[in-house]
Design a protein around this motif. Sequence first.
Motif, PDB file in Angstrom:
ATOM      1  N   VAL A 106       0.883  -1.164   0.000  1.00  0.00           N
ATOM      2  CA  VAL A 106       0.000   0.000   0.000  1.00  0.00           C
ATOM      3  C   VAL A 106       0.918   1.210   0.000  1.00  0.00           C
ATOM      4  CG1 VAL A 106      -1.768   1.304   1.227  1.00  0.00           C
ATOM      5  CG2 VAL A 106      -1.796  -1.212   1.280  1.00  0.00           C
ATOM      6  N   VAL A 107       0.931   1.971  -1.095  1.00  0.00           N
ATOM      7  CA  VAL A 107       1.805   3.143  -1.186  1.00  0.00           C
ATOM      8  C   VAL A 107       0.937   4.394  -1.121  1.00  0.00           C
ATOM      9  CG1 VAL A 107       3.786   2.108  -2.309  1.00  0.00           C
ATOM     10  CG2 VAL A 107       1.856   2.787  -3.694  1.00  0.00           C
ATOM     11  N   VAL A 108       1.296   5.276  -0.198  1.00  0.00           N
ATOM     12  CA  VAL A 108       0.519   6.486   0.055  1.00  0.00           C
ATOM     13  C   VAL A 108       1.415   7.674  -0.248  1.00  0.00           C
ATOM     14  CG1 VAL A 108      -0.960   7.685   1.694  1.00  0.00           C
ATOM     15  CG2 VAL A 108      -0.610   5.204   1.915  1.00  0.00           C
ATOM     16  N   ALA A 109       0.979   8.539  -1.163  1.00  0.00           N
ATOM     17  CA  ALA A 109       1.828   9.617  -1.655  1.00  0.00           C
ATOM     18  C   ALA A 109       1.119  10.953  -1.547  1.00  0.00           C
ATOM     19  CB  ALA A 109       2.211   9.360  -3.112  1.00  0.00           C
ATOM     20  N   GLY A 110       1.873  11.937  -1.092  1.00  0.00           N
ATOM     21  CA  GLY A 110       1.416  13.311  -1.126  1.00  0.00           C
ATOM     22  C   GLY A 110       2.328  14.120  -2.009  1.00  0.00           C
ATOM     23  N   GLY A 111       1.793  14.823  -2.993  1.00  0.00           N
ATOM     24  CA  GLY A 111       2.601  15.681  -3.858  1.00  0.00           C
ATOM     25  C   GLY A 111       3.755  14.938  -4.498  1.00  0.00           C
ATOM     26  N   PRO A 112       4.996  15.373  -4.244  1.00  0.00           N
ATOM     27  CA  PRO A 112       6.158  14.767  -4.903  1.00  0.00           C
ATOM     28  C   PRO A 112       6.423  13.326  -4.498  1.00  0.00           C
ATOM     29  CG  PRO A 112       6.865  16.301  -3.193  1.00  0.00           C
ATOM     30  CD  PRO A 112       5.391  16.489  -3.354  1.00  0.00           C
ATOM     31  N   GLY A 113       5.705  12.840  -3.505  1.00  0.00           N
ATOM     32  CA  GLY A 113       5.858  11.440  -3.112  1.00  0.00           C
ATOM     33  C   GLY A 113       5.380  10.452  -4.149  1.00  0.00           C
ATOM     34  N   ILE A 114       4.731  10.945  -5.204  1.00  0.00           N
ATOM     35  CA  ILE A 114       4.213  10.026  -6.219  1.00  0.00           C
ATOM     36  C   ILE A 114       5.336   9.319  -6.969  1.00  0.00           C
ATOM     37  CG2 ILE A 114       4.050  11.797  -8.006  1.00  0.00           C
ATOM     38  CD1 ILE A 114       1.722   8.736  -7.369  1.00  0.00           C
ATOM     39  N   GLY A 115       6.515   9.924  -7.076  1.00  0.00           N
ATOM     40  CA  GLY A 115       7.613   9.283  -7.785  1.00  0.00           C
ATOM     41  C   GLY A 115       7.974   7.930  -7.196  1.00  0.00           C
ATOM     42  N   PRO A 116       8.420   7.881  -5.947  1.00  0.00           N
ATOM     43  CA  PRO A 116       8.716   6.582  -5.351  1.00  0.00           C
ATOM     44  C   PRO A 116       7.492   5.692  -5.194  1.00  0.00           C
ATOM     45  CG  PRO A 116       8.845   8.331  -3.701  1.00  0.00           C
ATOM     46  CD  PRO A 116       8.753   9.000  -5.039  1.00  0.00           C
ATOM     47  N   ALA A 117       6.317   6.292  -5.032  1.00  0.00           N
ATOM     48  CA  ALA A 117       5.105   5.491  -4.865  1.00  0.00           C
ATOM     49  C   ALA A 117       4.808   4.657  -6.103  1.00  0.00           C
ATOM     50  CB  ALA A 117       3.911   6.385  -4.530  1.00  0.00           C
ATOM     51  N   PHE A 183       5.121   8.466   1.454  1.00  0.00           N
ATOM     52  CA  PHE A 183       6.074   9.445   0.941  1.00  0.00           C
ATOM     53  C   PHE A 183       5.376  10.793   0.803  1.00  0.00           C
ATOM     54  CE2 PHE A 183       7.347   5.329  -0.716  1.00  0.00           C
ATOM     55  CZ  PHE A 183       8.709   5.286  -0.417  1.00  0.00           C
ATOM     56  N   GLY A 184       5.980  11.834   1.346  1.00  0.00           N
ATOM     57  CA  GLY A 184       5.406  13.168   1.217  1.00  0.00           C
ATOM     58  C   GLY A 184       6.005  14.117   2.227  1.00  0.00           C
ATOM     59  N   PHE A 185       5.489  15.337   2.242  1.00  0.00           N
ATOM     60  CA  PHE A 185       5.953  16.312   3.217  1.00  0.00           C
ATOM     61  C   PHE A 185       5.465  15.932   4.615  1.00  0.00           C
ATOM     62  CE2 PHE A 185       5.988  19.038  -0.696  1.00  0.00           C
ATOM     63  CZ  PHE A 185       7.359  19.195  -0.744  1.00  0.00           C
ATOM     64  N   GLN A 186       6.047  16.565   5.627  1.00  0.00           N
ATOM     65  CA  GLN A 186       5.824  16.145   7.008  1.00  0.00           C
ATOM     66  C   GLN A 186       4.346  16.156   7.396  1.00  0.00           C
ATOM     67  OE1 GLN A 186       8.256  18.178   9.878  1.00  0.00           O
ATOM     68  NE2 GLN A 186       7.136  17.353  11.630  1.00  0.00           N
ATOM     69  N   ASP A 187       3.623  17.227   7.050  1.00  0.00           N
ATOM     70  CA  ASP A 187       2.209  17.305   7.435  1.00  0.00           C
ATOM     71  C   ASP A 187       1.421  16.147   6.836  1.00  0.00           C
ATOM     72  OD1 ASP A 187       2.760  19.585   8.833  1.00  0.00           O
ATOM     73  OD2 ASP A 187       1.844  20.969   7.396  1.00  0.00           O
ATOM     74  N   PHE A 188       1.722  15.799   5.591  1.00  0.00           N
ATOM     75  CA  PHE A 188       1.023  14.690   4.946  1.00  0.00           C
ATOM     76  C   PHE A 188       1.364  13.377   5.642  1.00  0.00           C
ATOM     77  CE2 PHE A 188       0.893  11.212   1.885  1.00  0.00           C
ATOM     78  CZ  PHE A 188      -0.419  11.295   1.446  1.00  0.00           C
ATOM     79  N   CYS A 189       2.623  13.167   5.946  1.00  0.00           N
ATOM     80  CA  CYS A 189       3.016  11.923   6.615  1.00  0.00           C
ATOM     81  C   CYS A 189       2.332  11.796   7.978  1.00  0.00           C
ATOM     82  CB  CYS A 189       4.529  11.870   6.771  1.00  0.00           C
ATOM     83  SG  CYS A 189       5.428  11.671   5.207  1.00  0.00           S
ATOM     84  N   GLU A 190       2.216  12.911   8.684  1.00  0.00           N
ATOM     85  CA  GLU A 190       1.538  12.880   9.983  1.00  0.00           C
ATOM     86  C   GLU A 190       0.058  12.554   9.821  1.00  0.00           C
ATOM     87  OE1 GLU A 190       2.440  16.649  11.687  1.00  0.00           O
ATOM     88  OE2 GLU A 190       4.487  16.070  12.266  1.00  0.00           O
ATOM     89  N   LEU A 191      -0.580  13.094   8.774  1.00  0.00           N
ATOM     90  CA  LEU A 191      -1.974  12.769   8.483  1.00  0.00           C
ATOM     91  C   LEU A 191      -2.141  11.267   8.281  1.00  0.00           C
ATOM     92  CD1 LEU A 191      -4.923  13.466   7.468  1.00  0.00           C
ATOM     93  CD2 LEU A 191      -3.905  13.670   5.189  1.00  0.00           C
ATOM     94  N   VAL A 192      -1.250  10.673   7.508  1.00  0.00           N
ATOM     95  CA  VAL A 192      -1.348   9.239   7.220  1.00  0.00           C
ATOM     96  C   VAL A 192      -1.067   8.424   8.472  1.00  0.00           C
ATOM     97  CG1 VAL A 192      -0.392   7.359   5.850  1.00  0.00           C
ATOM     98  CG2 VAL A 192      -0.764   9.602   4.807  1.00  0.00           C
ATOM     99  N   GLN A 193      -0.083   8.816   9.249  1.00  0.00           N
ATOM    100  CA  GLN A 193       0.225   8.072  10.478  1.00  0.00           C
ATOM    101  C   GLN A 193      -0.934   8.129  11.465  1.00  0.00           C
ATOM    102  OE1 GLN A 193       4.029  10.188  10.940  1.00  0.00           O
ATOM    103  NE2 GLN A 193       5.036   8.189  11.088  1.00  0.00           N
ATOM    104  N   ASP A 194      -1.607   9.280  11.551  1.00  0.00           N
ATOM    105  CA  ASP A 194      -2.791   9.380  12.410  1.00  0.00           C
ATOM    106  C   ASP A 194      -3.895   8.462  11.905  1.00  0.00           C
ATOM    107  OD1 ASP A 194      -1.532  11.236  14.014  1.00  0.00           O
ATOM    108  OD2 ASP A 194      -2.506  12.983  13.097  1.00  0.00           O
ATOM    109  N   ALA A 195      -4.063   8.393  10.578  1.00  0.00           N
ATOM    110  CA  ALA A 195      -5.092   7.523  10.005  1.00  0.00           C
ATOM    111  C   ALA A 195      -4.780   6.054  10.298  1.00  0.00           C
ATOM    112  CB  ALA A 195      -5.195   7.755   8.500  1.00  0.00           C
TER     113      ALA A 195
END
Length: 212
Positions: A106-117, A183-195
């Motif tokens: 399961v790959v979760v990407a925010g913005g520029p995180g789509i490359g590695p995703a 993969f993504g900026f810090q706020d996005f990663c925190e959103l996913v970790q909370d989820a």
Amino acid sequence: MDETVVSVRGVRTVGPDTVALDLETPDGFDALPGQFVLLRATIEGEELSRYYTLSSPTVGETFEITVGVDPEGDLTPWLADLDAGAEVRIEGPFGNVHYDDEGDVVVVAGGPGIGPAVAIAERAVEHGHEATVVYQDDEPAHEDRLVELEDAGSLVQVFDDDADDEVADAVGAATDRGEVYVFGFQDFCELVQDALADAGVDPDEAHVESFG
């Protein structure tokens, strides 16, 4: 690998203000999707460097990085304008977050995180595993590769930047579909970790690469 000069084999547009660079693979360079390189360039006498995560599922004669272009930036517009045959310097690969061909993802990407995703998702599919992609961006990149993943049977969900609740719900619903990579900026990663935590999953079990 220590700093090495490599040739640019090609630059192409892969989304709004986003390009992919195909770089010559130097001898001895090997990397897994999810890892990153340090790219250096000297522009008008100034030494500039940035980290870029691989966006190709494999490393062959070339490998790919995806670059979000800031028109006001100092390095990314220069990279976007490079012609084949230009040279840059790289170090690496670096990073402990990578996919080693084992199991569904399961790959979760925010913005520029789509490359590695997309790289990890494609690699998983190539090895006979299932891939789920959850991607948040108002102006998606690599849409052609996302379509190809869907055609291969992957679940791909793309959300606007204002759809945080929908992203969290999608992450929570996908936790049993494979190993989680974020993969993504810090706020996005925190959103996913909370989820993940809300879904009863230990966020520390996810593979998270924050871009700061």
